[in-house]
Write a protein that holds these residues in place. Structure first.
Motif: not given
Length: 213
Positions: A21-24, A26-30, A114-117
């Motif tokens: 989940g982080l691999q998928l 994090l690049p999108v949300t950051t 959440e990844p965006e946090e």
């Protein structure tokens, strides 16, 4: 976040779905600013992996099979002292988080984040700040509960030694018992104090005045 640096991340976690989940995400949300460059589910392999990759940040799950996340944090800190380490957990128990900070982590984040946090605290840690969620900080600052227990002389001697941070081998020599007996006595003492770690036992002992006498 146009001025944010590119952050290379290593994840130490034995839950493949969480890592994926982080691999998928994090690049999108950051905006592509955070990339998971490597991961391992083996705490004993974490330090060598970090030494090879030399990432900016390492995320370490505290609740991993032996040797566990806290020892992984300590090993990474010894072998790669400049890397920033962030401990993570699905539990809100403050004791493991405190042990991780003492082992060398710069911050703690709940796995429910959440990844965006994640970007603001990761940037803060890269800038040299320590990061703790407000709820965990309140738990750490709250005075430990004072259990209504009576300790015999041997239990008090053991608790004093634990609170002084003395290793098992020294405690065994002082109490004239084997190291295995010390471990058994320590487990029984933690149960009696209703705590889960030596660190928490020392905090409770100091607050409740259990070290005197």
């Amino acid at each position: 976040m146009p001025n944010s640096p590119n952050i290379r991340l290593v994840v130490v976690d034995d839950h493949p779905l969480f890592v994926r989940g982080l691999q998928l995400l994090l690049p999108v949300t950051t905006d592509g600013r955070v990339t998971v460059v490597e991961s391992t589910g083996d705490a004993s392999a974490a330090a060598s992996l970090v030494g090879r990759c030399l990432p900016d940040l390492v995320l370490v799950d505290l609740h991993m099979p032996p040797p566990g996340g806290i020892r992984a944090v300590a090993a990474i800190r010894r072998t790669t002292p400049r890397v920033r380490i962030v401990a993570m957990s699905g539990s809100d128990d403050p004791a493991p988080a405190l042990e991780a900070l003492r082992a060398g982590a710069e911050g703690f984040l709940p796995k429910s984040s959440e990844p965006e946090e994640l970007m603001p605290p990761l940037l803060a840690i890269l800038d040299g700040w320590a990061v703790l969620p407000a709820a965990l900080l309140r738990n750490l600052l709250r005075p430990p509960r004072a259990p209504a227990v009576d300790l015999d002389d041997e239990e008090r001697r053991l608790l004093r030694a634990i609170s002084a941070g003395r290793p098992t081998v020294e405690i065994a020599a002082e109490l004239h018992v084997s190291e295995r007996t010390v471990k058994r006595m320590t487990a029984a003492l933690l149960r009696k104090l209703r705590v889960s770690s030596r660190t928490e036992a020392a905090a409770v002992a100091g607050h409740a005045g259990l070290l005197g006498g």
